[in-house]
Design a protein around this motif. Structure first.
Motif, PDB file in Angstrom:
ATOM      1  N   LEU A 122       6.873  91.858  28.713  1.00  0.00           N
ATOM      2  CA  LEU A 122       7.968  91.807  29.767  1.00  0.00           C
ATOM      3  C   LEU A 122       7.396  91.200  31.143  1.00  0.00           C
ATOM      4  CD1 LEU A 122      10.281  94.639  28.760  1.00  0.00           C
ATOM      5  CD2 LEU A 122      10.610  92.080  28.510  1.00  0.00           C
ATOM      6  N   GLU A 123       6.339  91.895  31.634  1.00  0.00           N
ATOM      7  CA  GLU A 123       5.602  91.599  32.685  1.00  0.00           C
ATOM      8  C   GLU A 123       5.027  90.005  32.714  1.00  0.00           C
ATOM      9  OE1 GLU A 123       5.641  93.077  35.582  1.00  0.00           O
ATOM     10  OE2 GLU A 123       6.917  94.584  34.500  1.00  0.00           O
ATOM     11  N   ARG A 126       8.401  88.132  33.062  1.00  0.00           N
ATOM     12  CA  ARG A 126       8.687  87.992  34.511  1.00  0.00           C
ATOM     13  C   ARG A 126       7.956  87.142  35.309  1.00  0.00           C
ATOM     14  NH1 ARG A 126       9.612  93.834  33.388  1.00  0.00           N
ATOM     15  NH2 ARG A 126      11.775  94.082  33.247  1.00  0.00           N
ATOM     16  N   MET A 129       8.828  83.425  34.731  1.00  0.00           N
ATOM     17  CA  MET A 129      10.033  83.183  35.248  1.00  0.00           C
ATOM     18  C   MET A 129      10.217  83.004  36.742  1.00  0.00           C
ATOM     19  SD  MET A 129      12.631  85.346  32.797  1.00  0.00           S
ATOM     20  CE  MET A 129      14.076  84.903  33.714  1.00  0.00           C
ATOM     21  N   LEU A 130       9.174  83.348  37.197  1.00  0.00           N
ATOM     22  CA  LEU A 130       9.078  83.250  38.801  1.00  0.00           C
ATOM     23  C   LEU A 130       8.958  81.705  39.423  1.00  0.00           C
ATOM     24  CD1 LEU A 130       6.835  86.049  39.899  1.00  0.00           C
ATOM     25  CD2 LEU A 130       9.346  85.873  40.257  1.00  0.00           C
ATOM     26  N   VAL A 159      14.139  91.686  30.218  1.00  0.00           N
ATOM     27  CA  VAL A 159      13.651  90.822  31.317  1.00  0.00           C
ATOM     28  C   VAL A 159      14.778  90.338  32.238  1.00  0.00           C
ATOM     29  CG1 VAL A 159      13.511  88.544  30.410  1.00  0.00           C
ATOM     30  CG2 VAL A 159      11.645  89.268  32.089  1.00  0.00           C
ATOM     31  N   LEU A 160      15.852  90.462  31.871  1.00  0.00           N
ATOM     32  CA  LEU A 160      17.092  89.760  32.447  1.00  0.00           C
ATOM     33  C   LEU A 160      17.726  91.053  33.286  1.00  0.00           C
ATOM     34  CD1 LEU A 160      18.236  87.310  29.685  1.00  0.00           C
ATOM     35  CD2 LEU A 160      17.050  86.833  31.960  1.00  0.00           C
ATOM     36  N   PRO A 163      16.919  90.166  36.308  1.00  0.00           N
ATOM     37  CA  PRO A 163      16.029  88.820  36.173  1.00  0.00           C
ATOM     38  C   PRO A 163      15.183  88.780  37.422  1.00  0.00           C
ATOM     39  CG  PRO A 163      17.984  88.256  36.876  1.00  0.00           C
ATOM     40  CD  PRO A 163      18.157  89.440  36.575  1.00  0.00           C
ATOM     41  N   PRO A 164      13.854  88.380  37.502  1.00  0.00           N
ATOM     42  CA  PRO A 164      12.857  88.234  38.526  1.00  0.00           C
ATOM     43  C   PRO A 164      13.321  87.282  39.751  1.00  0.00           C
ATOM     44  CG  PRO A 164      11.947  87.132  36.732  1.00  0.00           C
ATOM     45  CD  PRO A 164      13.296  87.757  36.195  1.00  0.00           C
ATOM     46  N   ARG A 165      14.269  86.560  39.342  1.00  0.00           N
ATOM     47  CA  ARG A 165      14.871  85.335  40.131  1.00  0.00           C
ATOM     48  C   ARG A 165      16.489  85.369  39.476  1.00  0.00           C
ATOM     49  NH1 ARG A 165      14.938  80.309  37.425  1.00  0.00           N
ATOM     50  NH2 ARG A 165      13.334  80.415  35.829  1.00  0.00           N
TER      51      ARG A 165
END
Length: 244
Positions: A122-123, A126, A129-130, A159-160, A163-165
């Protein structure tokens, strides 16, 4: 004739790769996002006989695609149409040539069956996805028979939340029409046998990418809700467009 078709398609794939490879490496050398993997995937799809049609509107801006999975041709068609990076099982990373090519498109390799690995995966997702490249996941976890939809595995969808963004989720129905059962790679068929069969196939292959209504993960209570909502949308599209 089957052998001739296979050799011609392999030749077209090699030419597509050579056309895209040098400029891609040049873009990477100056640390710029490369547009060439997307072009290569589109050219590769056409080289193997696929003719890609798009229905619906791909979500503009940042998106996370969830699609049904029928064949390795899905990756060529969807990647060429959207420029998405893919989440793939880590075994692909070790495949000669294929693993390296997948890495060039920023594929994220995950070990789906490894216990205790979810947190680190997951990390990694993430972090991937950045950037602002779309990300695509086949949540069935394997390929189906082309006419039925397997249950979605929701683990990586965590991860959503959040979300990271900011990102929208868009379900995608990949449809091979009447050719679905023939195209499907499932059961005991090996990768080599399937590739040989696809490369020797007679005629063009229509692949329809149906981009369904996007939704905001913030509207979902948990990862299972995300999986259920996307699964329901794709299942409904499959039922609507089923070949009698």
């Amino acid at each position: 004739m089957a052998r001739a078709r296979r050799l011609l398609r392999i030749g077209a794939l090699v030419c597509s790769l050579l056309f895209c490879l040098i400029p891609h490496l040049a873009w990477r050398a100056i640390r710029r996002p490369s547009p060439w993997p997307r072009l290569f995937l589109a050219m590769a799809a056409r080289s193997v006989g696929a003719r890609v049609r798009i229905e619906g509107a791909p979500q503009g801006g940042d998106m996370f695609l969830l699609a049904n999975h029928v064949s390795w041709i899905d990756i060529l068609a969807l990647g060429g149409a959207t420029g998405t990076a893919f989440v793939s099982h880590d075994g692909v990373a070790g495949w000669p040539v294929i693993g390296w090519l997948a890495a060039q498109n920023n594929t994220l390799f995950v070990a789906r069956e490894r216990r205790g690995a979810l947190s680190s995966q997951l990390e990694s997702l993430r972090a991937a996805m950045l950037g602002h490249q779309p990300v695509a996941l086949f949540p069935e976890g394997t390929t189906g028979d082309g006419t039925t939809l397997l249950p979605f595995k929701p683990a990586l969808l965590a991860v959503l939340l959040p979300p990271p963004r900011p990102v929208m989720i868009q379900p995608v129905h990949i449809d091979y029409g009447a050719s679905a059962r023939e195209i499907a790679w499932h059961g005991a068929e090996t990768a080599g046998a399937n590739a040989k069969r696809m490369l020797e196939r007679r005629g063009a292959l229509t692949v329809t990418l149906r981009f369904l209504q996007p939704f905001d993960p913030a509207d979902c209570a948990d990862r299972k809700t995300i999986a259920m909502r996307a699964h329901a949308a794709i299942a409904a599209s499959m039922a609507e467009h089923a070949i009698a």
